[in-house]
Design a protein around this motif. Structure first.
Motif, PDB file in Angstrom:
ATOM      1  N   GLU A  85     -60.125   3.680-100.694  1.00  0.00           N
ATOM      2  CA  GLU A  85     -61.495   3.985-101.124  1.00  0.00           C
ATOM      3  C   GLU A  85     -61.922   2.821-102.021  1.00  0.00           C
ATOM      4  OE1 GLU A  85     -63.578   6.994-104.267  1.00  0.00           O
ATOM      5  OE2 GLU A  85     -61.745   7.674-103.284  1.00  0.00           O
ATOM      6  N   HIS A 130     -55.668   6.937-100.213  1.00  0.00           N
ATOM      7  CA  HIS A 130     -55.642   8.209 -99.488  1.00  0.00           C
ATOM      8  C   HIS A 130     -54.589   8.109 -98.395  1.00  0.00           C
ATOM      9  CE1 HIS A 130     -59.403   9.685-101.377  1.00  0.00           C
ATOM     10  NE2 HIS A 130     -59.689   8.384-101.439  1.00  0.00           N
ATOM     11  N   HIS A 151     -71.131  10.530 -95.325  1.00  0.00           N
ATOM     12  CA  HIS A 151     -72.015  10.737 -96.477  1.00  0.00           C
ATOM     13  C   HIS A 151     -73.481  10.669 -96.049  1.00  0.00           C
ATOM     14  CE1 HIS A 151     -73.034  10.982-100.690  1.00  0.00           C
ATOM     15  NE2 HIS A 151     -73.777   9.886-100.598  1.00  0.00           N
ATOM     16  N   ASP A 154     -74.422  13.878 -94.466  1.00  0.00           N
ATOM     17  CA  ASP A 154     -74.557  14.915 -95.488  1.00  0.00           C
ATOM     18  C   ASP A 154     -75.886  14.793 -96.229  1.00  0.00           C
ATOM     19  OD1 ASP A 154     -72.094  15.942 -94.825  1.00  0.00           O
ATOM     20  OD2 ASP A 154     -71.051  15.112 -96.561  1.00  0.00           O
ATOM     21  N   MET A 288     -67.938   9.559-100.848  1.00  0.00           N
ATOM     22  CA  MET A 288     -67.257  10.298-101.900  1.00  0.00           C
ATOM     23  C   MET A 288     -65.770  10.439-101.574  1.00  0.00           C
ATOM     24  SD  MET A 288     -69.722  10.836-103.984  1.00  0.00           S
ATOM     25  CE  MET A 288     -69.196  12.149-105.091  1.00  0.00           C
ATOM     26  N   PRO A 289     -64.923  10.656-102.581  1.00  0.00           N
ATOM     27  CA  PRO A 289     -63.478  10.800-102.321  1.00  0.00           C
ATOM     28  C   PRO A 289     -63.162  11.883-101.295  1.00  0.00           C
ATOM     29  CG  PRO A 289     -63.867  10.540-104.670  1.00  0.00           C
ATOM     30  CD  PRO A 289     -65.210  10.670-104.032  1.00  0.00           C
ATOM     31  N   GLY A 290     -63.856  12.998-101.360  1.00  0.00           N
ATOM     32  CA  GLY A 290     -63.606  14.080-100.431  1.00  0.00           C
ATOM     33  C   GLY A 290     -63.891  13.716 -98.990  1.00  0.00           C
ATOM     34  N   ASP A 291     -64.799  12.739 -98.782  1.00  0.00           N
ATOM     35  CA  ASP A 291     -65.083  12.287 -97.424  1.00  0.00           C
ATOM     36  C   ASP A 291     -63.838  11.662 -96.800  1.00  0.00           C
ATOM     37  OD1 ASP A 291     -67.758  13.050 -97.774  1.00  0.00           O
ATOM     38  OD2 ASP A 291     -68.313  11.065 -98.528  1.00  0.00           O
ATOM     39  N   THR A 293     -60.655  12.304 -97.500  1.00  0.00           N
ATOM     40  CA  THR A 293     -59.701  13.372 -97.186  1.00  0.00           C
ATOM     41  C   THR A 293     -60.109  14.104 -95.919  1.00  0.00           C
ATOM     42  OG1 THR A 293     -59.283  13.654 -99.560  1.00  0.00           O
ATOM     43  CG2 THR A 293     -58.567  15.425 -98.097  1.00  0.00           C
ATOM     44  N   ARG A 294     -61.391  14.427 -95.825  1.00  0.00           N
ATOM     45  CA  ARG A 294     -61.890  15.138 -94.644  1.00  0.00           C
ATOM     46  C   ARG A 294     -61.679  14.318 -93.380  1.00  0.00           C
ATOM     47  NH1 ARG A 294     -68.159  16.296 -92.891  1.00  0.00           N
ATOM     48  NH2 ARG A 294     -67.666  17.607 -91.066  1.00  0.00           N
TER      49      ARG A 294
END
Length: 341
Positions: A85, A130, A151, A154, A288-291, A293-294
């Motif tokens: 990231e 990640h 993102h 989203d 975003m960080p969660g992107d 992971t997803r």
């Protein structure tokens, strides 16, 4: 240690840099295995990217291996395969305090604002790594591009029943498409290049394609697709000022236009084209960080297939002679990968 630097407009050179030190607290020493070449790298090379200064070692789409970690690092260990990231946020500014770390007011993106990963090894914040035990380095290098599209999608937030259009079918447009197709919206794509539209139809099954000719035929095609309603969500991934200025005209009433492409030039439109539909204009910056992971999970379970993405490949040794071709759409390039090690 070897590295490749963009030293001036359209100028790449091989340089020697110092070996990185041992990782400090919170850091990891990583070896670069793969670097993806994206539109940002091309724009930097061409001298058109607003956040870039010469000279700079590029490389922000990266598949890396952890060599060593510093004190306090628990999320990764030596030998882990990771996606990076690349957005180094400060953690203390207004944006960071609100959780919008992609918009950090002191943001440093590696490979753009600071030196990046087109080198043998480098130090990075360990919290920006990640991991995956299943993905290969090619796939890990693609995660960042996909995160930009994730993102952007989203931001527009298309839903079932919406007509949504993506303008521009380069890597960022395709990345947005990967996530738009999961929303249940009816997806259209527009491009000036019929070969890219054929690529989208073949690999994604998108039949609502619009060839932009600039003669009004594209608008008639949009009306045909949407039964005259036009588009509730449009994402412009071109970075072209003419496309970005004209995209408002394709919105349905109360629709949203998302700019994910970047230009250094001025955009212009007559205000009624925005006011009449009560349009929302949104920007999409980074991810975003969660992107991350997803996306790793979606590639691992087969929801996203990256096999068709990589159209060109080169070695660390051959980057200097091959990179110019990656800037030319006529070569059919979608995504080029540099095999660093």
């Amino acid at each position: 240690m070897r590295a490749i630097q963009i030293s001036d407009v359209k100028t790449l050179r091989s340089i020697e840099i110092d070996e990185p030190s041992a990782p400090g607290a919170g850091q990891a020493l990583v070896r670069t295995h793969r670097m993806g070449v994206c539109g940002t790298d091309v724009s930097c090379y061409l001298g058109k990217f607003p956040f870039f200064d010469f000279p700079r070692i590029p490389g922000h789409e990266l598949g890396v291996e952890v060599i060593a970690v510093g004190d306090g690092v628990t999320n990764v260990k030596a030998g882990d395969k990771c996606s990076v990231e690349p957005y180094m946020n400060c953690g203390t500014c207004y944006a960071c305090r609100r959780g919008a770390i992609n918009c950090c007011q002191n943001l440093k993106v590696i490979g753009v604002m600071t030196d990046g990963g087109l080198c043998e090894s480098f130090l990075v914040r360990a919290d920006k790594l990640h991991t995956s035990t299943k993905l290969n380095y090619d796939q890990l290098a693609l995660v960042e591009t996909l995160a930009i599209g994730c993102h952007a999608n989203d931001r527009g937030n298309p839903t079932t029943g919406d007509h949504a259009m993506i303008i521009g079918t380069g890597p960022i447009g395709l990345a947005t498409l990967e996530f738009a197709r999961l929303t249940g919206a009816s997806i259209s794509v527009m491009d000036m290049n019929p070969d890219r539209l054929a690529f989208v139809e073949k690999n994604y099954g998108i039949t609502n394609t619009v060839l932009f000719k600039g003669d009004g035929s594209e608008v008639e095609r949009m009306k045909e697709i949407t039964d005259g309603d036009m588009y509730q969500v449009i994402t412009d991934a071109t970075g072209n000022k003419h496309s970005m200025s004209g995209a408002l005209a394709y919105l349905a009433p109360t629709g949203s236009l998302v700019y994910v492409g970047i230009t250094t030039e001025e955009l212009s439109f007559k205000h009624p084209v925005m006011h009449r539909p009560e349009a929302s204009i949104l920007a999409s910056r980074n991810a975003m960080p969660g992107d991350f992971t997803r996306i790793i999970g979606l590639i691992e379970d087969g929801t996203i297939n990256t096999d068709t993405w990589i159209t060109h490949r080169t070695s660390f040794t051959d980057v200097l002679k091959d990179f110019e071709s990656f800037t030319k759409p006529e070569t059919g390039v979608i995504k080029a990968i540099i095999e660093v090690s």
